[in-house]
Design a protein around this motif. Structure first.
Motif, mmCIF file in Angstrom:
data_model
loop_
_atom_site.group_PDB
_atom_site.id
_atom_site.type_symbol
_atom_site.label_atom_id
_atom_site.label_comp_id
_atom_site.label_asym_id
_atom_site.label_seq_id
_atom_site.Cartn_x
_atom_site.Cartn_y
_atom_site.Cartn_z
ATOM 1 N N UNK B 48 0.820 -1.224 0.000
ATOM 2 C CA UNK B 48 0.000 0.000 0.000
ATOM 3 C C UNK B 48 0.847 1.264 0.000
ATOM 4 N N UNK B 49 1.947 1.276 0.724
ATOM 5 C CA UNK B 49 2.773 2.481 0.781
ATOM 6 C C UNK B 49 3.423 2.763 -0.581
ATOM 7 N N UNK B 50 3.977 1.717 -1.205
ATOM 8 C CA UNK B 50 4.573 1.886 -2.533
ATOM 9 C C UNK B 50 3.509 2.301 -3.541
ATOM 10 N N UNK B 51 2.314 1.730 -3.397
ATOM 11 C CA UNK B 51 1.228 2.011 -4.346
ATOM 12 C C UNK B 51 0.831 3.484 -4.305
ATOM 13 N N UNK B 52 0.881 4.080 -3.094
ATOM 14 C CA UNK B 52 0.500 5.497 -2.964
ATOM 15 C C UNK B 52 1.420 6.404 -3.772
ATOM 16 N N UNK B 53 2.688 5.965 -3.921
ATOM 17 C CA UNK B 53 3.653 6.787 -4.651
ATOM 18 C C UNK B 53 3.611 6.537 -6.157
ATOM 19 N N UNK B 54 2.860 5.543 -6.589
ATOM 20 C CA UNK B 54 2.859 5.157 -8.004
ATOM 21 C C UNK B 54 1.856 6.005 -8.782
ATOM 22 N N UNK B 55 1.868 5.821 -10.092
ATOM 23 C CA UNK B 55 0.925 6.495 -10.985
ATOM 24 C C UNK B 55 -0.515 6.223 -10.584
ATOM 25 N N UNK B 56 -0.779 5.050 -10.002
ATOM 26 C CA UNK B 56 -2.139 4.647 -9.685
ATOM 27 C C UNK B 56 -2.644 5.268 -8.377
ATOM 28 N N UNK B 57 -1.734 5.727 -7.524
ATOM 29 C CA UNK B 57 -2.114 6.465 -6.324
ATOM 30 C C UNK B 57 -2.652 5.628 -5.175
ATOM 31 N N UNK B 58 -2.601 4.322 -5.281
ATOM 32 C CA UNK B 58 -3.096 3.459 -4.211
ATOM 33 C C UNK B 58 -3.063 2.024 -4.668
ATOM 34 N N UNK B 59 -3.401 1.105 -3.770
ATOM 35 C CA UNK B 59 -3.321 -0.329 -4.089
ATOM 36 C C UNK B 59 -4.338 -0.675 -5.181
ATOM 37 N N UNK B 60 -3.817 -1.120 -6.307
ATOM 38 C CA UNK B 60 -4.655 -1.395 -7.474
ATOM 39 C C UNK B 60 -4.507 -2.862 -7.863
ATOM 40 N N UNK B 61 -5.602 -3.393 -8.364
ATOM 41 C CA UNK B 61 -5.623 -4.763 -8.870
ATOM 42 C C UNK B 61 -4.799 -4.866 -10.149
ATOM 43 N N UNK B 62 -4.123 -5.997 -10.339
ATOM 44 C CA UNK B 62 -3.515 -6.267 -11.644
ATOM 45 C C UNK B 62 -4.613 -6.239 -12.709
ATOM 46 N N UNK B 63 -4.323 -5.603 -13.829
ATOM 47 C CA UNK B 63 -5.300 -5.587 -14.919
ATOM 48 C C UNK B 63 -5.647 -6.989 -15.388
ATOM 49 N N UNK B 98 -7.869 2.227 -13.407
ATOM 50 C CA UNK B 98 -7.452 1.166 -12.485
ATOM 51 C C UNK B 98 -8.608 0.693 -11.610
ATOM 52 N N UNK B 99 -8.551 -0.562 -11.222
ATOM 53 C CA UNK B 99 -9.485 -1.117 -10.236
ATOM 54 C C UNK B 99 -8.762 -1.109 -8.893
ATOM 55 N N UNK B 100 -9.277 -0.287 -7.977
ATOM 56 C CA UNK B 100 -8.597 -0.070 -6.705
ATOM 57 C C UNK B 100 -9.186 -0.978 -5.631
ATOM 58 N N UNK B 101 -8.434 -1.136 -4.563
ATOM 59 C CA UNK B 101 -8.885 -1.899 -3.392
ATOM 60 C C UNK B 101 -10.296 -1.466 -2.984
#
Lengths: 164, 164
Positions: B48-63, B98-101
């Protein structure tokens, strides 16, 4: 943990025509049944007797499992060392032969496109053509994937035809 | 257990333009991490922490998880009652958002093609266009799938343009 780190390969480090050889994975009966129960619960992916009577002639992996395993092989061989920003989509997936219980799949991906994004100069789009084969070197699946890759230097002028 | 049984819908029972409404599935943090560990182990799908810094902005499901879950929804809503002989492939998958948590995905598939096979008169090919949406009715994924469906009467003359 941030995937866009300096030690990873960036857009500028990728070359048209580069071939990325994959590792391999053997598809077991348990893997086939576990995946099928969750995503593709058809008799020919779940039950050996029913599978023998089907068009596939035996217990076969879901084609979507082959796709997911191919993605994993791409990750291990390439994407995990690339400043990837995520997938955009894919096109032209073809299942050419079934992947049966006990088959081992491997293959490669070839970089078939490298375009800068016009609207987001810090992003490039890499196109990868997958050629997935079984242990008899028979093609089982092909697919073209488009993935976003960060630029090391977003201020570099855009050459070639950009993507939107 | 044979999927090609008389009580299932056969090729002749399908109509161009038919819309198949899907059920829905809520994508949890545990589902996202479990799938990503196996197939798509990127920080923005795992942490979750890494996801917040990514383009997606939060924990996202694999496409690819969204694709697999869409396949499962198609099975539950349609294919499990159809004399399906397996998938041929798909084209033009696009991940639109993206599909987010915690997101709930649903959608529909529309029958956009029905062709007989010229070389195998007992087989028809159905084309399905998926429109997958989140709980805010925003499109998250589209894909076109081609699937083999058995004919009830393979001796019927082929009308329209056949597939190879």
């Amino acid at each position: 943990m941030n995937p866009v780190t300096a030690d990873r390969r960036h857009f500028e480090d990728l070359a048209m025509g580069e071939v990325i050889p994959f590792g391999k994975v053997t598809v077991t009966k348990d893997m086939i049944i576990e995946f099928a129960r969750e995503f593709d619960p058809f008799p020919f992916h779940l039950d050996e007797e029913a599978a023998k009577k089907s068009l596939l002639g035996g217990l076969a992996s879901s084609g979507w499992q082959t796709a997911a395993l191919s993605l994993r092989m791409l990750g291990d061989a390439f994407l995990n060392n690339v400043a990837s920003m995520g997938g955009l989509g894919f096109s032209d997936l073809k299942w050419k032969k079934p992947v049966m219980k006990g088959d081992t799949i491997t293959g490669s991906a070839t970089i078939s496109g490298l375009r800068r994004s016009k609207s987001h100069p810090e992003r490039g789009i890499v196109t990868l053509d997958f050629d997935i084969r079984n242990q008899r070197d028979e093609p089982v699946m092909s697919i073209r994937l488009a993935n976003l890759v960060a630029l090391r230097d977003p201020t570099a002028p855009i050459t070639g035809e950009p993507a939107e």
